[in-house]
Scaffold this active site. Structure first.
Site, short mmCIF file in Angstrom:
data_model
loop_
_atom_site.label_atom_id
_atom_site.label_comp_id
_atom_site.label_asym_id
_atom_site.label_seq_id
_atom_site.Cartn_x
_atom_site.Cartn_y
_atom_site.Cartn_z
N ARG A 176 -40.43 -11.95 -44.23
CA ARG A 176 -41.82 -11.87 -44.69
C ARG A 176 -42.57 -10.65 -44.17
O ARG A 176 -43.66 -10.34 -44.65
CB ARG A 176 -42.58 -13.13 -44.27
CG ARG A 176 -42.83 -13.25 -42.78
CD ARG A 176 -43.57 -14.51 -42.43
NE ARG A 176 -43.89 -14.56 -41.00
CZ ARG A 176 -44.51 -15.56 -40.41
NH1 ARG A 176 -44.88 -16.62 -41.13
NH2 ARG A 176 -44.75 -15.54 -39.12
N GLY B 44 -37.00 -7.82 -37.43
CA GLY B 44 -37.77 -8.79 -36.68
C GLY B 44 -38.59 -8.21 -35.54
O GLY B 44 -38.82 -7.00 -35.45
N ILE B 45 -39.03 -9.08 -34.65
CA ILE B 45 -39.87 -8.67 -33.52
C ILE B 45 -39.12 -7.71 -32.61
O ILE B 45 -39.67 -6.70 -32.18
CB ILE B 45 -40.33 -9.91 -32.72
CG1 ILE B 45 -41.29 -10.76 -33.57
CG2 ILE B 45 -40.98 -9.50 -31.41
CD1 ILE B 45 -42.57 -10.03 -33.96
N GLY C 230 -48.57 -12.77 -16.02
CA GLY C 230 -47.15 -13.05 -16.15
C GLY C 230 -46.30 -11.87 -15.73
O GLY C 230 -46.56 -10.73 -16.12
N ILE D 175 -41.41 -9.23 -20.20
CA ILE D 175 -42.43 -8.57 -21.02
C ILE D 175 -43.56 -8.04 -20.14
O ILE D 175 -43.96 -6.88 -20.23
CB ILE D 175 -42.98 -9.52 -22.09
CG1 ILE D 175 -41.89 -9.87 -23.10
CG2 ILE D 175 -44.18 -8.90 -22.81
CD1 ILE D 175 -42.28 -10.95 -24.09
N VAL E 34 -43.14 -17.04 -24.64
CA VAL E 34 -43.19 -17.12 -26.10
C VAL E 34 -42.87 -18.54 -26.55
O VAL E 34 -42.33 -19.35 -25.78
CB VAL E 34 -42.18 -16.13 -26.75
CG1 VAL E 34 -42.56 -14.70 -26.44
CG2 VAL E 34 -40.75 -16.41 -26.29
N HIS F 209 -15.03 7.83 -9.60
CA HIS F 209 -15.90 8.50 -8.63
C HIS F 209 -16.26 9.89 -9.15
O HIS F 209 -15.40 10.58 -9.69
CB HIS F 209 -15.16 8.64 -7.30
CG HIS F 209 -15.93 9.42 -6.27
ND1 HIS F 209 -16.96 8.88 -5.53
CD2 HIS F 209 -15.82 10.73 -5.88
CE1 HIS F 209 -17.44 9.80 -4.72
NE2 HIS F 209 -16.78 10.94 -4.91
#
Length: 479
Positions: free
Chosen positions: A35, A40-41, A194, A198, A286, A458
């Site tokens: 939509r 996506g997010i 928080g 995030i 979330v 190394h």
């Protein structure tokens, strides 16, 4: 065009689009409903663009300390609009990449808002969400509104920021990560509620860009899901960088003022401290996007804002599945991708293994970076293990010193009886890239002996992983 599918996926985030591609690879006729924006997010407003912002902040930080490397950089500054523009450009490039992958794998894209009207049937209508306009154009030849049938429907609708009553985001003075990612300018001061991934990533970004940052954490330590030793080291580094860290407290009230906000921060003793700032970022977790999908009407079982599923993404209603954030924690893109693959492989009769959540790594891209997998030392002991713990500091590693990154720690937790690697915890430069070595080791059920016998190149930061294992068994070399 036919509207009957073997698999129809609602949501095109990392979980959704990866699931769609795997379903197509397995020969199933597949469609995906979106939509707002492909990817996506995570791709558009989360994982990817935040890393672009943090990279700009990291380079700005290094430029300010050029003298530490024998270099000169004078009158160092930044253009906030260009920093944001670069971040959105990175997102746009990958958004187009997802569209290409779906087209390449012959996955139909249906543009709109989905509702499951009954098992096997999805009604797609015009998107109703207006809070955030799509940042990128919908793919060409996308299908639109209508009724679509599918033998299997997979819900992959992700999650959105949790809202604290009375401290609702307004898009102006109280932000979620959406607004925090595209500021018109860098605020002189801000409060962040928080200290999870995030919150602490935005704290690192804004602190590096010159903001006066106050982080408020309800638990008694920052990044509270991490090993306690790592959390304590992280807080020292954050405070050394200039952040104000307040733990064991909550933002009880936010007053809006002409210049910004005043946060009323209440400690466990009930005492209230007032902190004034231009902006407040709410980063208190979330919650799954389960509304308006028809799940409640169909009787799909949910719990605390997430769809209840088994190890294959199966819900209590035949033909309806759920994966990713909407199916519960840990709410991580890579977890969603693997859940989706397992789900469609099970649908195809491939009998995949269920996902072992104990072996899912977590990464936080703050400065310093934090990465972990498996049990913390405390969790291992609580589970009844007699443990052996190894530690190795960045200060003992040649590559870390050469990079100018001598602050950090790698910690490993083993079962004393079996030598099983129970957990690994890191803080320092590039640990988000290092952690996968331990993830592979845990997946292969590697013991301490196997790790000791592994040759690490190394000079690399990865040598510290070897030394941490050696330290657990009193064999450390460079410390």
């Amino acid at each position: 065009m036919a509207t009957d599918y073997d698999v129809l996926i609602i949501g095109s985030g990392p979980g959704g689009y990866v699931t769609a591609i795997r379903a197509a690879q397995l020969g199933m006729k597949t469609a995906i409903v979106e939509r707002e924006h492909l990817g996506g997010i995570c791709l558009n407003w989360g994982c990817i663009p935040t890393k672009a912002l943090l990279r700009s902040a990291e380079i700005y930080h290094y430029m300010q300390h050029a003298g530490d490397y024998g270099l000169k950089a004078e009158n160092v500054s930044f253009d906030a609009s260009e920093v944001i523009k670069r971040s959105r450009g990175v997102s746009g490039q990958l958004n187009g990449g997802v569209g290409h992958l779906l087209k390449k794998n012959k996955v139909d894209v249906i543009w709109g808002e989905a509702k499951i009207t009954k098992p096997g049937e999805v009604l797609v209508s015009k998107p109703s969400k207006e809070a955030m306009k799509p940042q990128h154009p919908q793919p060409k030849n996308a299908l639109g509104e209508g009724t679509y049938k599918a033998k299997n429907i997979i819900v992959a609708t992700g999650a959105r920021p949790r809202v604290i009553p009375g401290i609702e985001p307004d898009g102006d003075k109280i932000w979620t990560y959406f607004e925090a990612m595209v500021p018109k300018d860098i605020p002189k001061s801000l409060v962040i509620m928080g200290s999870g991934a995030i919150g602490i990533e935005f704290a690192s970004f804004y602190n590096a860009m010159g903001s006066e940052v106050t982080v408020v954490e309800l638990m008694d330590r920052v990044v509270p899901v991490e090993d306690e030793e790592i959390s304590k080291l992280a807080q020292k580094r954050f405070e050394k960088a200039g952040m104000n860290i307040i733990t064991g407290a909550k933002v009880a009230k936010v007053e809006k003022t002409g210049k910004g906000i005043t946060a009323h921060i209440e400690g466990k003793d009930g005492k209230v401290e007032k902190v004034a700032a231009e902006k407040l970022i709410s980063a208190v977790g979330v919650i799954g996007n389960i509304e308006s999908l028809g799940l409640e009407e169909l009787g799909v079982r949910t719990d605390r804002g997430c769809v209840v599923v088994d190890g294959y993404g199966t819900t209590n209603i035949k033909g309806i599945f759920a994966i990713g954030d909407v199916a519960g924690p840990p709410m991580l893109a890579h977890k969603a991708e693997h859940e989706g693959v397992i789900c469609v492989e099970a649908i195809a009769g491939k009998k995949p293994h269920t996902l072992d959540k104990e072996k899912i790594p977590g990464c936080t891209y703050c400065n310093p970076q934090i990465a972990s997998v498996g049990m913390t030392e405390a969790q291992a002991k609580e589970a009844g293990h007699k443990v052996k713990v190894g530690r190795f500091p960045f200060m003992g590693n040649g590559k870390a010193i050469a990079l100018g990154e001598p602050d950090g720690l790698i910690k490993t937790v083993f079962d004393e009886k079996t030598g099983q690697l129970l957990g690994a915890h890191m803080i320092g430069a590039e640990v988000t890239e290092l952690i996968q070595g331990y993830v592979v080791a845990m997946t292969l059920e590697t013991t301490e002996e196997d790790l000791m016998h592994t040759v690490f190149p190394h000079p690399t930061l990865s040598e510290m992983m070897h030394e941490s294992v050696l330290d657990a068994y009193d064999r450390v070399i460079h410390m």
